[in-house]
Structures are given as C-alpha cells and as structure tokens.
Motif scaffolding. Structure first.
Motif, mmCIF file in Angstrom:
data_model
loop_
_atom_site.group_PDB
_atom_site.id
_atom_site.type_symbol
_atom_site.label_atom_id
_atom_site.label_comp_id
_atom_site.label_asym_id
_atom_site.label_seq_id
_atom_site.Cartn_x
_atom_site.Cartn_y
_atom_site.Cartn_z
ATOM 1 N N VAL A 186 0.729 -1.185 0.005
ATOM 2 C CA VAL A 186 -0.163 0.021 0.119
ATOM 3 C C VAL A 186 0.864 1.177 0.065
ATOM 4 O O VAL A 186 0.681 2.204 -0.738
ATOM 5 N N ILE A 187 1.864 1.348 0.916
ATOM 6 C CA ILE A 187 2.667 2.263 0.936
ATOM 7 C C ILE A 187 3.594 2.649 -0.302
ATOM 8 O O ILE A 187 3.689 3.934 -0.652
ATOM 9 N N SER A 188 3.805 1.636 -1.005
ATOM 10 C CA SER A 188 4.628 1.838 -2.277
ATOM 11 C C SER A 188 3.923 2.457 -3.276
ATOM 12 O O SER A 188 4.281 3.137 -4.506
ATOM 13 N N ARG A 189 2.532 2.358 -3.349
ATOM 14 C CA ARG A 189 1.633 2.755 -4.512
ATOM 15 C C ARG A 189 0.564 3.653 -4.022
ATOM 16 O O ARG A 189 -0.561 3.828 -4.818
ATOM 17 N N ASN B 203 4.996 13.283 10.980
ATOM 18 C CA ASN B 203 5.245 11.897 11.302
ATOM 19 C C ASN B 203 4.337 11.050 11.210
ATOM 20 O O ASN B 203 4.257 9.594 11.459
ATOM 21 N N ILE B 204 3.110 11.520 11.129
ATOM 22 C CA ILE B 204 1.620 10.457 10.953
ATOM 23 C C ILE B 204 1.206 10.583 9.826
ATOM 24 O O ILE B 204 0.544 11.693 9.314
ATOM 25 N N ILE B 205 1.142 9.526 8.892
ATOM 26 C CA ILE B 205 0.670 9.663 7.405
ATOM 27 C C ILE B 205 -0.311 8.741 7.365
ATOM 28 O O ILE B 205 -0.064 7.411 7.840
ATOM 29 N N VAL B 206 -1.413 8.942 6.754
ATOM 30 C CA VAL B 206 -2.441 8.040 6.183
ATOM 31 C C VAL B 206 -2.506 7.515 4.677
ATOM 32 O O VAL B 206 -2.226 8.453 3.704
ATOM 33 N N HIS B 207 -2.153 6.344 4.403
ATOM 34 C CA HIS B 207 -1.667 6.015 3.045
ATOM 35 C C HIS B 207 -3.250 5.143 2.492
ATOM 36 O O HIS B 207 -3.796 4.341 3.373
#
Length: 628
Positions: free
Chosen positions: A535-538, A549-553
């Motif tokens: 998920v993070i890669s795309r 520092n808090i990321i929603v993918h």
C-alpha cells in the motif's frame, strides 16, 4: 468461595434484566448483542473509557464481578501472568467469552455436596473445613466474612439456599444498575467499542490474550441494533481532535473492472495447483494455509487464486464465491530472515484474481489473503439442527445422506493436491484445524490398516468410515462430530458460512513449478507487513496537518480500498476513523466509526473497504482524526 461454571439459568436472568431496562428500544436484542452490552456496561462501571486499559489484577477482578462473574484467584492468574502488563477492552471481551456466568443451579449443586442432612444448610464447622482445607483455599478472614452474613447464617449453620438467592439477586441488580447507567448517560451510550482485533488469540489460544494492536469500535451486532446511534456517534462528545485528513474516492460498478486479468497463451506451459481454505475464528481473525513455491529457472509465471466452488448442483454456485481472495508472493533470501515482497494478484476477472510476470529461480512464499469484508460472523437463527447419524431397525449406526455430502465437501477442501486421496501431510492439516494435534506415523499406519487406502493415502470412502468409527466410539453421540464441523466453518444446518475454500493455479513457461502447503496460520505477521509495504509503495498519502510523522496511506485497486496508517513518531497515537458518509460500502471492521491505536515507529492496516453491491456505484468517504 469462587465457582466459575456457567449455565442457561444465569444467562436467561440476564436476558430478562436487559429486556426490561431496554424496553423502549424498537427492536429486540440478539444474544450476541446482549453479550456485548454486558461487556460495555461492566467495563464502563470500572473505567471512564474503552481507551483505558486494565493495569492490575484488582481492576480485572472488579470488572469481571460487574459482568456477573465470580472469578477465583486461579482464574485471575490464568489471564494475569507475571508477563502481563495490561489488558484492553478487546481482551476483556475474550475473557468473558471463556468465563461463563455462574448459574443458580451450579451454585446449589456445589453447596449440596456438603449438605449431609439435605435440609438446605451447612454447619459452620463443615463449611470452614471445606473452604480452608480443600481446593483453592480461602483465608480465615474470608470465611468469617461469609459466616457473618446475617441474612444467611443462624444457629451455627449456613443457609446456602438463601445465599444463592442473595448472590443471584445482587449480581442481577449490579448488572441492571450498570445497564441503566449506560442508557441514561448519553456520553457513555455514544461511545463506540468492540472490534475484530487483528492481534486477537488464535484457536486454542494461550491463556493471556494478545493486547495489540488495539481497535476501539462498535461490534458487528451493536452496529445492527441502532442505526440512529451509529449516525450520531462519536467516541466522546468531550474528546477533541488535534487534526484531520479526509479521502473521497468514487468507484464505478464491477462490470467496468472485470476485464483487466488476461490469461496468457498457456500452450506448452507447465502447471500445478493446490487448494486451501480461509477459516474465520471466534474472535473474527482469519487463518489460512500458507505455501512455498519453487521456481528452478527464470521464467514467465501466471498465478491465480479464486474461491473453490463445491456445489454439487449444476448451475448453482457456492455462497462464498463473492469472497475476495488474493495471493501475496514473497521471495525467500539466503538468510531466510526477511522475505522480499515481489507482487500480489491485484488483477481480476470475475472471482479470479491473478498476476503475470517474470520470476527468477528460487524459493517463494505464497500467502493467501482476504480482506474480511465478506467473510465475517453472521448472526442468524438455525431453526433445526441437522441430523448426522441414525440407526436402522437392527440398531446399526449409519451416517445420514446430508452428513455424507458435507464430509465429501470437507474431503475436497483438505485434499490439497486434488488427487482424490489424503496423504498424511494433508490429513494433518485437517487434524490440526479440528483437534489441535497431529497424527503420527504409527497412528497413520493403523489408519491405513483399518480404512480404505490407495497408494498409502486415505480414500474418500476411508475418510467417511473414519468418521463413522468416531460416531460408533461415542455410541452415536454426535458431539465430537459437531466439534469437527464447527472447526471447518459449518453451522448446525450444515451450511459452510465461516470458511472460504480456495484454489491456487501456477503456470510457468520454462520450468515446472512446485508448490507445497507448509503452515496454517493467522493472516497477520508477514502478511500484515506485505500489505503495508504494498500500500505504501503505491498509495495516495496524506500527512496529518502539523504532525508530519503521522501519514495515512490509501490504495485503490478497483476491487477494494485499503488504508494504512504510518506512525514515524516515538509515541503511540490514537486515530479516530469515520466512514459515515461513505455510500454502498462495507469494511472489514463492520463499523462506520471506530478508533485504532498505532504503536511508535510502526505501520498498521487500518481498514479494507469493498462495495456492498458491486452492481452499483460506491463512494468511499473517510475522515481520519488524531485524538488529543
């Protein structure tokens, strides 16, 4: 004196109390809803919020008491070991499922063993000896506290009938008070909790429930009980959010998404296949077979996974064919310590998910996955229990036609290589699932001697006869047979509703691939890492405003949407998720509003979302808020 066995009498009395205190509700509650209502009421009597953890034995004991339990010290020690630092609300629900409430009949039965005169009372001297000398010994002070109860003691005797009545009345009143408090306090009523915990215990779990990751949300059953509450709910009206991000994705119907998987020309390609199954556990966790694949030389490879249709009626499809199935492919490196994510079967044609690409020589792990959006617990009444065995006029025992048909389907599921026979390895996957134990070589040799085999493998008829022998060993009692059926996902009507069998096909252009089932494990661990990495890669990523520092993918693969929360900070964070404005959507939590706790320096799968009706447009609208 602590007595832990439960019974229908206690549950019936609790059900009556709840129906009285909630008589203004428009719809009646199911037993599952009653269970979660009890959990909520008990927990909120001890704690202000579901976000608070149980941090001591005393708190655990108190919460269990408010839930109508009377735990012994042995019971407390079973769940609070020297390694336990804290338990959360989800853990508490798991414990309550295991520790049934005490019934009046069980209490009376226990005391009656000491009633030598059968007059409803016990001499204080006999009671003292019993409580201080046998079993889990009580202290003198604890016994004196019982003997000094004025209402149930007189003339040196303990009136246990009055004591049991007093105990049940007190327990019921405590439960009634906590439920009424929950109804009156609007803040508490709107607080949503309960979850499908990814880190919850597996089948036959260790005594200490796993405490993380923690999800605070409303249970499936509570969601169904009151839509108005769901629409207006917040974790707390007084809680403030630091910052929020939102995602909106509009999706078309599935008719526009079923042509992306194209099968290559497989002429002269070498193909193998293996079957497996997703099993839904009591706590909502999903486990499945996992595999190793060997590729001997660089080759184009075509991989697919799809639900296995077991329907024996022409033109009729199995009910679980709508369950999504995915396969993650990870390569084993030299150290075998870490697995490298290569790809997953994201392309789809109807119920088939697949991938085509080039793989180098080596060992690969194939980890099946399903989002859990469509393989979920369903609460539906079974009007009539299926009959498994019967006796003819001579008294001889036989399997019913319906049970034989079910056993034939189970045979198809556990015959992983599809050769029509069960090897010892295949049978042991079945044994581990249904009994938790393996069959050794000696036992397998005895099995081969007594039941029909071919090439040292068990035939379908041999498998039938094995189950008939088990029924004969129990003199026709089907209890153990039902344990097997429930473990395999069947309900009392012999419907497969808590499992999804699947089939994996692998074709390689330049070599013959090999596949072997090696584990049956929870769909977490390596799979969780693989999903997060994929998920993070795309993904479409959004940073919380002011909290870089808090990321929603969020990743959209047309068939479903997956969100992952990444916490790069040194502190844990709690994220509130609101899906209320989504349309025609269902997620794996079964909740429109819930919260998750993300550990420091970690990532976690927040939710999977799919269309409720694939033939209609669906809109994903979700707000992620950082709780202060």
């Amino acid at each position: 004196m602590a007595i832990s066995p439960g019974g229908d009498t206690s549950f019936s009395s609790q059900k009556t109390i709840i129906s009285e205190s909630l008589r203004t509700k428009k719809s009646s509650l199911t037993e599952e809803e009653i269970f979660y209502m009890n959990c909520r009421a008990a927990y909120l009597t001890v704690f202000k919020s579901s976000l608070e953890n149980i941090v001591s034995k005393d708190q655990l004991y108190l919460a269990l008491q408010h839930a109508g339990r009377n735990p012994s010290q042995k019971t407390i020690n079973k769940y609070w070991t020297p390694q336990t630092a804290k338990l959360n609300y989800d853990d508490f629900c798991v414990i309550l499922r295991k520790e049934k409430p005490t019934s009046k009949s069980e209490l009376l039965k226990s005391f009656k063993q000491l009633d030598v005169n059968d007059d409803g009372s016990i001499l204080h001297t006999d009671l003292y000896k019993f409580l201080t000398k046998r079993g889990e010994k009580m202290t003198q002070e604890e016994v004196n506290a019982i003997i000094n109860l004025a209402d149930v003691n007189a003339d040196g005797r303990f009136d246990y009938i009055k004591f049991c009545k007093l105990y049940m009345t007190t327990s019921e009143q405590c439960l009634k008070n906590t439920l009424e408090k929950l109804e009156v306090d609007s803040k508490l009523r709107r607080q949503q909790f309960g979850s499908h915990n990814e880190g919850a215990p597996e089948k036959d779990p260790s005594p200490v429930p796993k405490p993380s990751p923690r999800i605070i949300g409303k249970s499936d059953q509570e969601t169904l009980s009151n839509k108005d509450d769901t629409r207006s709910s917040l974790l707390s009206t007084s809680r403030k959010f630091k910052t929020s991000v939102s995602f909106t994705i509009t999706m078309g119907t599935s008719s526009n998404q079923n042509s992306k998987l194209t099968e290559p020309n497989l002429k002269d390609w070498q193909c193998v296949q293996s079957k497996g199954c997703f099993f839904l556990e009591e706590d909502g966790e999903i486990i499945s077979h996992q595999y190793k694949m060997q590729i001997t030389q660089k080759s184009m490879v075509y991989l697919t996974i799809k639900p296995l249709n077991l329907s024996q009626v022409e033109g009729k499809l199995s009910s679980w064919l709508s369950v999504d199935t995915t396969l993650y492919i990870l390569k084993e490196n030299e150290s075998r310590a870490n697995l490298q994510l290569i790809c997953f079967t994201e392309l789809r044609n109807r119920e088939v998910f697949g991938w085509t690409g080039e793989l180098g020589p080596g060992t690969y792990w194939l980890i099946p996955s399903t989002t859990g959006c469509r393989l979920r617990k369903e609460i539906k009444p079974i009007t009539e229990e299926a009959q498994l065995v019967y006796r003819d006029e001579t008294g001889k025992l036989f399997l019913t036609k319906e049970f034989k048909s079910t056993l034939s389907d189970i045979f198809e599921i556990i015959d992983l290589d599809g050769n029509g026979l069960l090897s010892l390895e295949e049978y042991n996957f079945f044994e581990l699932r249904t009994s938790g134990e393996k069959c050794d070589e000696d036992a397998w040799a005895i099995c081969r001697e007594n039941f029909d085999t071919k090439k040292n493998e068990l035939t379908r008829q041999g498998f039938m006869d094995l189950n008939l022998m088990e029924a004969n060993d129990r003199e026709g009692d089907p209890t153990d047979l039902w344990v097997t059926l429930h473990s395999m996902g069947y309900n009392k009507a012999l419907e497969l509703e808590e499992a999804c069998p699947f089939i994996i096909d692998i074709c390689a252009e330049n070599c013959k691939p090999r596949i072997k089932a090696v584990h049956m494990e929870a769909c977490s661990g390596q799979l969780e890492k693989a999903i997060c990495k994929s998920v993070i890669s795309r993904s479409d990523a959004k940073v919380m405003d002011g909290y870089e520092n808090i990321i929603v993918h969020t990743y959209n693969c047309d068939t479903w949407i997956t969100s992952v929360i990444e916490n790069k900070s040194d502190d844990k964070v709690i994220i509130h998720i609101n899906n209320e404005l989504s349309k025609n959507c269902v997620n794996n939590r079964g909740l429109s509003i819930f919260a998750v706790e993300v550990a420091p320096k970690s990532t976690m799968v927040c939710q999977h979302v799919m269309p409720l009706n694939e033939q209609q447009e669906w809109i994903y609208y979700c707000v992620y808020s950082l709780i202060s």
